[in-house]
Motif scaffolding. Sequence first.
Motif, PDB file in Angstrom:
ATOM      1  N   LEU A 303       0.824  -1.209   0.000  1.00  0.00           N
ATOM      2  CA  LEU A 303       0.000   0.000   0.000  1.00  0.00           C
ATOM      3  C   LEU A 303       0.859   1.260   0.000  1.00  0.00           C
ATOM      4  O   LEU A 303       0.494   2.271  -0.616  1.00  0.00           O
ATOM      5  CB  LEU A 303      -0.948  -0.012   1.195  1.00  0.00           C
ATOM      6  CG  LEU A 303      -2.042  -1.085   1.130  1.00  0.00           C
ATOM      7  CD1 LEU A 303      -2.898  -1.050   2.385  1.00  0.00           C
ATOM      8  CD2 LEU A 303      -2.925  -0.901  -0.109  1.00  0.00           C
ATOM      9  N   ARG A 304       1.983   1.238   0.680  1.00  0.00           N
ATOM     10  CA  ARG A 304       2.883   2.394   0.631  1.00  0.00           C
ATOM     11  C   ARG A 304       3.412   2.594  -0.788  1.00  0.00           C
ATOM     12  O   ARG A 304       3.501   3.722  -1.285  1.00  0.00           O
ATOM     13  CB  ARG A 304       4.055   2.213   1.600  1.00  0.00           C
ATOM     14  CG  ARG A 304       3.670   2.356   3.065  1.00  0.00           C
ATOM     15  CD  ARG A 304       4.872   2.534   3.970  1.00  0.00           C
ATOM     16  NE  ARG A 304       5.803   1.431   3.871  1.00  0.00           N
ATOM     17  CZ  ARG A 304       7.049   1.546   3.423  1.00  0.00           C
ATOM     18  NH1 ARG A 304       7.503   2.709   2.994  1.00  0.00           N
ATOM     19  NH2 ARG A 304       7.838   0.492   3.386  1.00  0.00           N
ATOM     20  N   LEU A 305       3.772   1.493  -1.435  1.00  0.00           N
ATOM     21  CA  LEU A 305       4.298   1.585  -2.798  1.00  0.00           C
ATOM     22  C   LEU A 305       3.223   2.057  -3.774  1.00  0.00           C
ATOM     23  O   LEU A 305       3.451   2.950  -4.598  1.00  0.00           O
ATOM     24  CB  LEU A 305       4.838   0.218  -3.223  1.00  0.00           C
ATOM     25  CG  LEU A 305       5.529   0.132  -4.585  1.00  0.00           C
ATOM     26  CD1 LEU A 305       6.753   1.034  -4.609  1.00  0.00           C
ATOM     27  CD2 LEU A 305       5.907  -1.303  -4.888  1.00  0.00           C
ATOM     28  N   GLU A 306       2.026   1.479  -3.684  1.00  0.00           N
ATOM     29  CA  GLU A 306       0.971   1.790  -4.644  1.00  0.00           C
ATOM     30  C   GLU A 306       0.322   3.146  -4.404  1.00  0.00           C
ATOM     31  O   GLU A 306      -0.390   3.655  -5.272  1.00  0.00           O
ATOM     32  CB  GLU A 306      -0.088   0.687  -4.629  1.00  0.00           C
ATOM     33  CG  GLU A 306       0.451  -0.632  -5.172  1.00  0.00           C
ATOM     34  CD  GLU A 306      -0.604  -1.713  -5.222  1.00  0.00           C
ATOM     35  OE1 GLU A 306      -0.854  -2.241  -6.314  1.00  0.00           O
ATOM     36  OE2 GLU A 306      -1.184  -2.030  -4.161  1.00  0.00           O
ATOM     37  N   SER A 307       0.566   3.720  -3.233  1.00  0.00           N
ATOM     38  CA  SER A 307       0.048   5.073  -2.975  1.00  0.00           C
ATOM     39  C   SER A 307       1.146   6.122  -3.113  1.00  0.00           C
ATOM     40  O   SER A 307       0.923   7.293  -2.813  1.00  0.00           O
ATOM     41  CB  SER A 307      -0.554   5.150  -1.564  1.00  0.00           C
ATOM     42  OG  SER A 307       0.456   4.956  -0.579  1.00  0.00           O
ATOM     43  N   SER A 308       2.331   5.708  -3.569  1.00  0.00           N
ATOM     44  CA  SER A 308       3.455   6.642  -3.687  1.00  0.00           C
ATOM     45  C   SER A 308       3.113   7.740  -4.684  1.00  0.00           C
ATOM     46  O   SER A 308       2.399   7.532  -5.656  1.00  0.00           O
ATOM     47  CB  SER A 308       4.723   5.903  -4.104  1.00  0.00           C
ATOM     48  OG  SER A 308       4.558   5.260  -5.358  1.00  0.00           O
TER      49      SER A 308
END
Length: 473
Positions: A303-308
């Motif tokens: 989720l951190r990566l895909e919301s970057s």
Amino acid sequence: MTTVNNPQNAPRQEHDLIGYRDVPIDAYYGIQTLRASENFTVSGVRLCQFSTFIRAFATVKKAAAITNNKLGVLSDSIKGVIVAACDELIADKHHEQFILDMFQGGAGTSTNMNVNEVIANRALEILGYEKGDYEQLHPNNHVNLSQSTNDTYPTALKVALDEYCALLLSKMQILHKSFINKSIELADQLKMGRTHLQDAVPMTAGQEFNAFATMIKKEMDRIEATRDLFYEINMGGTAIGTGLNAPAGYSQLCAQTLHKLTGRPYYIAEDLVQSSQDTSAYVVLSGNLRLLAARLSKIAHDLRLESSGPRAGLAQYCLPEMQPGSSIMPGKVNPVIPEVVNQACFHVMGIDHTIIMAAESGQLQLNVFEPVIAFNLFTGINMLTNICEIFATRCIDGIKMNDDYCNGQVLNNIGLVTALNPHLGYESSSYVAKKAQETGGSVYDIILAEKLMDKATLDNLLLPENMVYPKAD
């Protein structure tokens, strides 16, 4: 013997095999607890911070008193006041009297004596005697009758862990429901799936969140199954499992009594000598907590990566904005909830190594390292319990999808050609992919321009139900 009728606020004097010490007059704990509190100033984390463990220990002591009374080795009056004192502890009273550091030598003997002394002194008060008047009711002779630390401590630990696991499972259920709800909300929203951090093939956001839900459900099932290990206890084994000083019939009757008090199916281990030294149930639970932590951490990473972004990253999801993210960069908002999930999970995974080391290091007929096992299991379960609810309510529930952007990525992505490979053939698909790569054009537009497929057929193939779901047999 204890000096009674002291002047107001003067300490009472108690003795043990080492000598005499002054104990605060208003303290329910006694001399052995006092000595241990001075010896073990290690972590700064005290027994009173784990009320579940105190309640569990009091429940075990209550079961022991009832059992001793039924077997005729404890009088009705003494049994009655011990039970009354235990009931107060179970009702969360007097927990401030449990002053010991969770890290301690002695295999938990100091914790057991802290419990024995608090119960004994409160029982003495109920009887109308001074605290410390142990000739009337003694921590060892009465509260600890037919017991040893080596059967009461692990039994109390198992009772507490079962309660901790029940709470953890309830919070995992909240997180599981959040993932399910989000998968339904985003069921048909297309996005690119990725492998090796590279574009792969299309999928839906609903499939991604449903996969997260499945991960949590699998760990719920494992932890639920682990609870069965905590119903096997070694009460009546006393020091090393031989049952020294326990009356005939004590073990089975005590387990039955504990079952009646808790509603949980406690039973006596077939081999008490084995059970008294075995810590495998804790290792299994710790391993399952590690697995849960690994799952949660993986999801948080995703989720951190895909919301970057929001403009120079993947920017597929918008996480709820929880707080300003920088002291120097105005307008910056960070994914603080997934970040704290990661950190908690790192800690739990480290805890597992400590527990394995403690379990492996037990020698001969007793594992003396159960206090560090208890501390770390309680800490790990508490952290995961909190994290599951925080993750659900402060992150997952509020996630929004950048659906137009994600849909555009799918239609303009070279990976789209993989979904069309069965219809175009490998050679034509390779041609389209290469041309898209060289020109920067979209797979969709090139297929139409090269008249490899008509628009109606292409649009139909690109419908989510035709592109991303396994075909039924």
